[in-house]
Design a protein around this motif. Structure first.
Motif, short mmCIF file in Angstrom:
data_model
loop_
_atom_site.label_atom_id
_atom_site.label_comp_id
_atom_site.label_asym_id
_atom_site.label_seq_id
_atom_site.Cartn_x
_atom_site.Cartn_y
_atom_site.Cartn_z
N THR A 1 -25.34 48.41 107.58
CA THR A 1 -25.53 47.59 106.38
C THR A 1 -24.74 46.29 106.48
O THR A 1 -25.23 45.22 106.12
CB THR A 1 -25.09 48.37 105.13
OG1 THR A 1 -25.83 49.60 105.06
CG2 THR A 1 -25.32 47.56 103.88
N GLN B 1 -26.54 43.95 108.90
CA GLN B 1 -27.73 43.34 108.29
C GLN B 1 -27.34 42.26 107.29
O GLN B 1 -27.99 41.22 107.19
CB GLN B 1 -28.57 44.43 107.62
CG GLN B 1 -29.21 45.40 108.62
CD GLN B 1 -29.87 46.58 107.94
OE1 GLN B 1 -29.61 46.86 106.77
NE2 GLN B 1 -30.72 47.31 108.68
N THR B 2 -26.25 42.50 106.55
CA THR B 2 -25.78 41.49 105.58
C THR B 2 -25.36 40.21 106.29
O THR B 2 -25.60 39.11 105.80
CB THR B 2 -24.59 42.06 104.78
OG1 THR B 2 -24.98 43.26 104.13
CG2 THR B 2 -24.12 41.05 103.75
N ASP C 1 -31.26 48.04 116.16
CA ASP C 1 -32.18 47.14 116.84
C ASP C 1 -32.32 47.45 118.32
O ASP C 1 -33.40 47.38 118.89
CB ASP C 1 -31.70 45.68 116.70
CG ASP C 1 -31.56 45.28 115.24
OD1 ASP C 1 -32.59 45.06 114.61
OD2 ASP C 1 -30.41 45.19 114.77
N ARG D 1 -27.62 41.52 114.91
CA ARG D 1 -28.35 42.61 115.53
C ARG D 1 -27.35 43.72 115.85
O ARG D 1 -26.27 43.48 116.37
CB ARG D 1 -29.03 42.13 116.82
CG ARG D 1 -29.84 43.25 117.50
CD ARG D 1 -30.43 42.80 118.82
NE ARG D 1 -31.42 41.75 118.62
CZ ARG D 1 -31.28 40.50 119.03
NH1 ARG D 1 -30.18 40.15 119.68
NH2 ARG D 1 -32.21 39.59 118.82
N ASN E 1 -26.52 39.23 109.09
CA ASN E 1 -27.63 38.79 109.95
C ASN E 1 -27.31 38.98 111.43
O ASN E 1 -27.56 38.11 112.27
CB ASN E 1 -27.98 37.32 109.67
CG ASN E 1 -29.35 36.94 110.22
OD1 ASN E 1 -30.23 37.80 110.35
ND2 ASN E 1 -29.51 35.68 110.56
#
Length: 700
Positions: A631, A634-635, A660, A639, A637
């Protein structure tokens, strides 16, 4: 014309005064040169005043030496003005010719004009101070000659004053220069006096100051002033010499302290240890005595350095040194060789005493170190040798103690070990390996193996991670853990790292030319290589040499390296981004990354540490931690890459969590470049990732 005679005694006195005045001026110029601020101004005024008084006194005594058949009287006002002119011109001339680090031609000319004009005005004002009723007739050629001599003497005086102003060894030169200056000034005066012609009968006015006794008190006062200036100058020189001697003594003491002691801990360093060890060997040999030498190294110090930074590591070393020092008596020498290595020299120690001391030191270092908010723990590995049982030379004792210490490390650390001959063979083996490492690049013994990286589904090959191996001519294929630590310690890691980057780019270019243009390659950077000054230039040259497109090369640094100096890391990563190079944070999750710093690092990937993957199970606590990491990525940005994937269960879990990229033995082992073709061909066979592809195995 009136016949004028000269008093030889007064002429001689005037010459002596001229010499003393010139010498005082030269000596005072030296004080001006070495003084600063208001002291320089005081010396400038004092020196100029002494010079002016000396020149005026020489002139006045010279006039008193002129004998005429009557009592001579002088106008007090004009005489005083001539003295004032001499002093002021000398001060301003000194300001032009003595101050500053360079005597330019313009300054020399300006000072010459000031001083020469002052002497000329002073002389002819003094001549006009003679209270004679009939006028004086002047011989113009001699007047012109006296003016020329005045300017020449002034220029020479200023030039000599500047160039002879520093250095006690210039005393004889100053005396010779003062003699030349005195003769030149006196020559101007007596040339000017010779230019004056008195017509008979000469009548002298009855008011004004008479010459009776004036020669004596003018001479006494002038010589007193000049003598006082010389005395003050000499006392100042002595005080400066004493202060300089004290500073030199202090500087020598500080240099010895720096040369013989460690800057960080203030313990004796290798130089002092070697001196003391040589002395101990001589004394023990002559008196048939024993002594013990202990080589000590901290266990776990590198991890603290990498995790918390060098500033915390330095504080820990100081605390360790203090704790060791408190346990040792005064006759025992504790030295720091560098890094986390310490040596103890124990005079007249036998095996039993040395082993008891070593055990006590191991125990006290094992206790936690409380440094502000840090509670740090390290342990101590000790190797012991006894003279002469384990060696008779300095080199032999040090080598054997080091061997015993490494045996302690390999036996579990946090303890001590007495040297045995078998340990020397192991140490020599390690030393030979380290020596071979210096030639490994030159002899083209290094190899790169490539471990594939897949998209989470395991079907799309994205690229490879380049992993270093050493094809040793006698010992076979060596894994990185056999030589990288030694390379990092000796600095060879920089040359190895540059070679890896260039070779990985060369291989990537070859793959692109073969039609695999979407493949990328990643390379690990050591802490030393990441911080090297010319890293950016080395990477730029490799990219240009092999025409690598933007984004195809990725450099990996560990989380600890990135967080050691976040500001530097941010700048370095930004520089790499400008080259089109991506950066991955490796071993993420085991360090102490500041999330704010991580946000500003502009990394492209986070590689979760394999420790989380190995213990990953559905619904486990580790799965919750990994989900939180995902998380976070992803926050920001980023991989998310999972390395160390070894089972199909792990692959399913990681894919389901949303990773990913996957990397590990399940998907492909590190493989030589010439067998990548076989690997990619095998990918076309269904279900062949782990069963049909058998690259040459090796740990990452």
């Amino acid at each position: 014309m009136l016949l004028v005679t000269w008093d030889s005694v007064l002429v001689t006195v005037s010459l002596i005064v001229a010499f003393i005045a010139a010498f005082t001026a030269l000596d005072t110029a030296g004080r001006v040169a070495v003084s600063r601020g208001y002291l320089a101004t005081l010396w400038l005024i004092g020196g100029g005043t002494a010079m002016g008084i000396g020149v005026w006194a020489m002139h006045f005594i010279g006039m008193l030496a002129m004998m005429m058949p009557m009592t001579m009287r002088y106008n007090v006002e004009l005489t005083a003005i001539s003295l004032l002119v001499a002093i002021i011109s000398a001060i301003f001339a000194f300001a032009q010719g003595v101050q500053g680090s360079h005597l330019t031609r313009r300054r020399l000319i300006r000072g010459t004009l000031i001083m020469g004009s002052g002497i000329i005005v002073m002389h002819y004002l003094g001549m006009n101070a003679l209270m004679i009723a009939t006028p004086i007739y002047w011989n113009l050629p001699l007047v012109a000659l006296s003016v020329l001599i005045a300017y020449a003497a002034s220029g020479a005086a200023l030039w000599l004053a500047f160039h002879l102003r520093q250095g006690e060894s210039l005393l004889l030169l100053r005396a010779c220069a003062a003699l030349v200056m005195g003769i030149a000034i006196a020559g101007m005066h007596y040339t000017g006096m010779a230019a004056a012609e008195f017509v008979m009968p000469v009548s002298m006015q009855h008011h004004g100051a008479s010459e009776e006794g004036m020669a004596v008190w003018v001479t006494i006062i002038t010589l007193s002033i000049l003598g006082l200036m010389l005395l003050i100058s000499m006392l100042d020189a002595q005080l400066r010499a004493a202060r300089l001697a004290a500073k030199l003594k202090r500087a020598n003491s500080e240099l010895r302290q720096l040369a013989m002691h460690d800057n960080l801990t203030a313990l004796p360093n290798r130089v002092m240890l070697e001196q003391q060890l040589t002395t101990a060997i001589k004394q023990a040999t002559l008196q048939d005595e024993n002594f013990a030498l202990m080589f000590m190294d901290l266990d776990g110090f590198k991890a603290i350095n990498d995790t918390w930074g060098h500033h915390v590591g330095d504080r820990l070393l100081i605390a360790v040194a203090d704790r060791l020092r408190d346990e040792l008596s005064e006759e025992i020498l504790l030295a720091r060789l560098g890094g986390d290595e310490f040596v103890i020299l124990c005079p007249q120690f036998h095996l039993h005493q040395a082993s008891k001391l070593a055990q006590r030191l191991v125990q006290i270092i094992d206790a936690p170190f409380e440094l502000d908010r840090y509670s740090l723990r390290v342990s101590l590995s000790v190797g012991i040798v006894i003279f002469p049982l384990h060696g008779r030379s300095q080199q032999e004792l040090m080598f054997n103690a080091d061997s015993a210490m490494y045996h302690t490390k390999h036996s579990g650390r946090n303890g001590w070990c007495l040297f045995e001959p078998a340990m020397s063979a192991v140490a020599q083996h390690q030393l030979a390996l380290a020596n071979d490492l210096w030639n490994a690049l030159e002899y083209q013994e290094m190899r790169l193996f490539y471990q594939p990286k897949f998209r989470a589904g395991g079907t799309v090959l994205m690229g490879f991670e380049a992993l270093l191996r050493w094809q040793h001519p006698r010992r076979g294929l060596l894994m990185p853990d056999m030589f990288l630590a030694r390379a990092e310690k000796t600095g060879q890691i920089v040359a190895l790292g540059n070679w890896v980057i260039n070779e990985a780019c060369r291989q990537l270019k070859q793959w692109h030319d073969e039609g695999n243009g979407d493949w990328t390659v990643s390379v690990n950077l050591s802490a030393l290589q990441f911080q090297q000054r010319d890293l950016i230039e080395s990477v730029r040259q490799a990219l240009q040499r092999h025409q690598i497109p933007d984004g195809a090369l990725m450099l990996e640094i560990t989380e600890n390296i990135a967080m050691r100096d976040p500001q530097f890391s941010q700048q370095r990563i930004a520089e790499l981004h400008c080259l089109g190079v991506k950066v991955a944070i490796d071993n993420f999750g085991i360090g102490y990354a500041n999330l704010l710093h991580l946000k500003h690092l502009e990394a492209s990937e986070l590689k979760i540490d394999r420790a989380f993957i190995n213990s990953l199970r559905a619904g486990s606590e580790d799965a919750t931690v990994v989900t939180a990491m995902l998380t976070l990525a992803q926050t920001l940005n980023l991989r998310m890459v999972a390395e160390g994937v070894e089972t199909e269960e792990q692959q399913r879990l990681l894919t389901g969590l949303g990773f990913d990229t996957l990397q590990g033995y399940l998907l492909g082992k590190p493989t030589p470049a010439d067998r990548i073709g076989e690997f990619t061909a095998a990918l076309a066979v269904p279900l062949a990732f782990s069963d049909n592809v058998v690259p040459l195995a090796g740990a990452q």
